[in-house]
Motif scaffolding. Structure first.
Motif, short mmCIF file in Angstrom:
data_model
loop_
_atom_site.label_atom_id
_atom_site.label_comp_id
_atom_site.label_asym_id
_atom_site.label_seq_id
_atom_site.Cartn_x
_atom_site.Cartn_y
_atom_site.Cartn_z
N GLU A 219 0.56 -0.90 -0.26
CA GLU A 219 0.61 0.00 0.20
C GLU A 219 0.77 1.09 0.33
OE1 GLU A 219 -3.67 0.09 2.22
OE2 GLU A 219 -3.44 -1.47 2.46
N LEU A 220 1.68 1.34 0.53
CA LEU A 220 2.04 2.29 0.83
C LEU A 220 3.65 2.81 -0.05
CD1 LEU A 220 2.53 3.09 4.68
CD2 LEU A 220 1.37 4.06 3.36
N ALA A 221 3.63 3.59 -0.52
CA ALA A 221 4.64 3.51 -2.23
C ALA A 221 6.30 4.31 -1.03
CB ALA A 221 4.26 4.17 -3.33
N THR A 222 5.75 5.04 -0.29
CA THR A 222 7.22 5.66 -0.18
C THR A 222 6.68 6.42 1.38
OG1 THR A 222 6.38 8.03 -0.55
CG2 THR A 222 7.79 6.61 -2.05
N GLY A 223 8.37 6.99 1.86
CA GLY A 223 7.48 7.49 3.81
C GLY A 223 8.71 9.01 3.78
N PHE A 224 7.87 9.93 4.59
CA PHE A 224 8.70 10.88 4.95
C PHE A 224 8.86 11.51 6.33
CE2 PHE A 224 4.83 11.91 2.72
CZ PHE A 224 4.15 13.38 3.77
N VAL A 225 8.96 12.44 6.66
CA VAL A 225 9.16 12.58 8.09
C VAL A 225 8.30 14.65 7.32
CG1 VAL A 225 10.10 13.55 10.34
CG2 VAL A 225 11.22 10.94 8.34
N LEU A 226 7.39 14.53 9.04
CA LEU A 226 7.39 15.76 8.75
C LEU A 226 7.50 16.12 10.44
CD1 LEU A 226 3.66 16.08 6.85
CD2 LEU A 226 5.83 17.09 6.76
N ASN A 227 6.86 17.63 10.98
CA ASN A 227 7.45 17.86 12.39
C ASN A 227 5.70 18.72 12.26
OD1 ASN A 227 7.99 19.10 14.98
ND2 ASN A 227 10.66 18.95 14.14
N VAL A 228 5.11 18.34 13.30
CA VAL A 228 4.01 18.98 13.64
C VAL A 228 4.20 19.99 14.49
CG1 VAL A 228 3.11 16.78 13.67
CG2 VAL A 228 3.43 17.55 16.06
N ARG A 229 4.99 20.10 14.91
CA ARG A 229 5.97 21.46 15.39
C ARG A 229 7.01 23.07 14.87
NH1 ARG A 229 5.93 20.68 20.88
NH2 ARG A 229 4.37 23.07 21.02
N LYS A 230 6.46 22.90 13.53
CA LYS A 230 6.95 23.22 12.97
C LYS A 230 6.18 24.10 11.83
CE LYS A 230 12.41 21.55 12.36
NZ LYS A 230 12.60 21.05 11.80
N ALA A 231 6.20 25.67 11.68
CA ALA A 231 5.39 26.30 10.69
C ALA A 231 4.57 25.84 9.52
CB ALA A 231 5.47 27.64 11.04
N ALA A 232 6.40 25.66 8.75
CA ALA A 232 6.04 25.07 7.51
C ALA A 232 5.85 23.44 7.46
CB ALA A 232 7.20 25.27 6.73
N ASP A 233 5.38 23.11 8.23
CA ASP A 233 5.05 21.02 7.92
C ASP A 233 4.43 21.26 8.71
OD1 ASP A 233 7.27 20.72 7.11
OD2 ASP A 233 7.67 19.48 8.70
N GLN A 234 3.52 22.50 9.19
CA GLN A 234 2.25 23.14 9.73
C GLN A 234 0.66 23.26 8.94
OE1 GLN A 234 1.69 24.98 13.19
NE2 GLN A 234 2.50 23.67 14.50
N GLN A 235 1.47 24.10 7.81
CA GLN A 235 1.52 24.40 6.55
C GLN A 235 0.62 23.55 5.38
OE1 GLN A 235 3.18 28.05 5.18
NE2 GLN A 235 2.99 29.24 6.58
N THR A 236 1.92 21.68 5.42
CA THR A 236 1.58 20.47 4.83
C THR A 236 0.57 20.22 4.83
OG1 THR A 236 3.63 20.94 4.33
CG2 THR A 236 2.69 19.05 3.20
N ILE A 237 0.67 20.18 6.11
CA ILE A 237 -0.84 18.92 7.27
C ILE A 237 -1.98 20.07 6.45
CG2 ILE A 237 -1.59 18.38 9.23
CD1 ILE A 237 1.36 18.11 9.70
N ASP A 238 -2.24 21.09 6.62
CA ASP A 238 -3.22 22.13 7.04
C ASP A 238 -3.77 21.50 5.02
OD1 ASP A 238 -3.21 22.63 9.46
OD2 ASP A 238 -2.83 24.80 9.36
N ALA A 239 -2.83 21.66 4.43
CA ALA A 239 -2.64 22.07 2.45
C ALA A 239 -3.36 20.80 2.38
CB ALA A 239 -1.82 22.29 1.69
N TRP A 240 -3.38 19.33 2.53
CA TRP A 240 -4.13 17.78 2.81
C TRP A 240 -5.41 18.21 2.33
CZ3 TRP A 240 -1.51 14.83 6.96
CH2 TRP A 240 -0.13 14.54 6.67
N PRO A 241 -5.84 17.90 1.25
CA PRO A 241 -6.84 17.53 0.80
C PRO A 241 -8.63 17.49 1.49
CG PRO A 241 -6.11 15.62 -0.31
CD PRO A 241 -5.05 17.00 0.79
#
Length: 260
Positions: A219-241
């Motif tokens: 099921e999973l093609a790739t994996g990556f790391v986000l940091n929920v405490r960082k503003a840039a990564d929070q913006q990435t999460i908020d932009a998810w559909p």
């Protein structure tokens, strides 16, 4: 309160402003209710109270879901990206699909997870799904420092809920696990997938003798790391559909956990 009634409360400021966007489902938190009590819940508003909703059991069986959140104390979390098509699946009657099967929410970011099976807790299901999708088994890892679970009810789902188990590990252990998943296990799964497409593997029981590091489900093609405490990564999460809105709620809850 009778054994057949439980109360769910609003409680997550991250669920969105009021009034809500009508395109997004209302999500409510459930507190102090055993996972087994959620089978066949019906939700209704108590009169005159927006912040209170009564959940009453009924006989209908519903499908509930659990997701695994592997993270460290700094806020880093493992996230996967789903394949467009999957080619082998544990527990499937045919096992392998040479033409592949289009996956639900194909190509989108995802946390390892899936249906809660009968008798499982949120943590049980999250551990099993993590193992199936990544090839790593959390329950055998001594490095897990803390486990927390949380659950949400979605309005209009006939009592259907989703939950998350949060597995906190130290930073070195997080690095080791993510490296194993991203650089060893998922590539082995891709090689198994290629062998199935080529007709070299025709049954599920041929996958792991040839590719022992491959995850148990393709099921999973790739994996990556986000940091929920960082503003840039929070913006990435908020932009998810909105089609994966529950992942936003799950990771925003992690941010709150780490702030405690």
């Amino acid at each position: 309160m009778s054994p057949d009634e439980r109360v769910a409360h609003w409680g997550d400021p991250w669920d969105g402003p009021w009034p809500r966007n009508p395109a997004r489902p209302i999500v409510r938190h459930l507190h102090a209710v055993p996972a087994t009590a959620y089978q066949g819940l019906v939700m209704r508003f108590d009169s005159g109270a927006r912040d209170r909703v009564t959940a009453t059991r009924r006989q209908q069986t519903v499908t509930n879901f659990a997701y695994a959140v592997l993270h460290d104390e700094t806020g880093r979390v493992f996230v996967g990206t789903k394949y467009q098509r999957g080619y082998y699946f544990s527990g499937n009657s045919s096992g392998v699909r040479r033409a592949g099967t289009e996956l639900n929410l194909a190509g989108l970011s995802a946390l390892p997870g899936g249906k809660i099976e009968e008798g499982e807790t949120i943590q049980d299901a999250a551990e099993r799904e993590f193992h199936e999708e990544t090839g790593e088994q959390i329950r055998n890892i001594d490095m897990v420092r803390r486990v927390h679970d949380h659950r949400w009810l979605v309005e209009g789902g006939n009592g259907r809920f989703y939950g998350a188990a949060y597995f906190r590990v130290d930073q070195d252990s997080f690095n080791w696990l993510v490296n194993s998943i991203v650089n060893v296990n998922l590539p082995a799964g891709r090689r198994a997938q290629a062998a199935i497409i080529a007709g070299q593997i025709t049954a599920y029981d041929q996958v792991h003798p040839n590719f022992p590091d491959a995850p148990f489900c393709n099921e999973l093609a790739t994996g990556f790391v986000l940091n929920v405490r960082k503003a840039a990564d929070q913006q990435t999460i908020d932009a998810w559909p909105d089609s994966i809105a529950w992942y936003r709620n799950i990771l925003r809850h992690l941010d709150r956990l780490l702030a405690q």
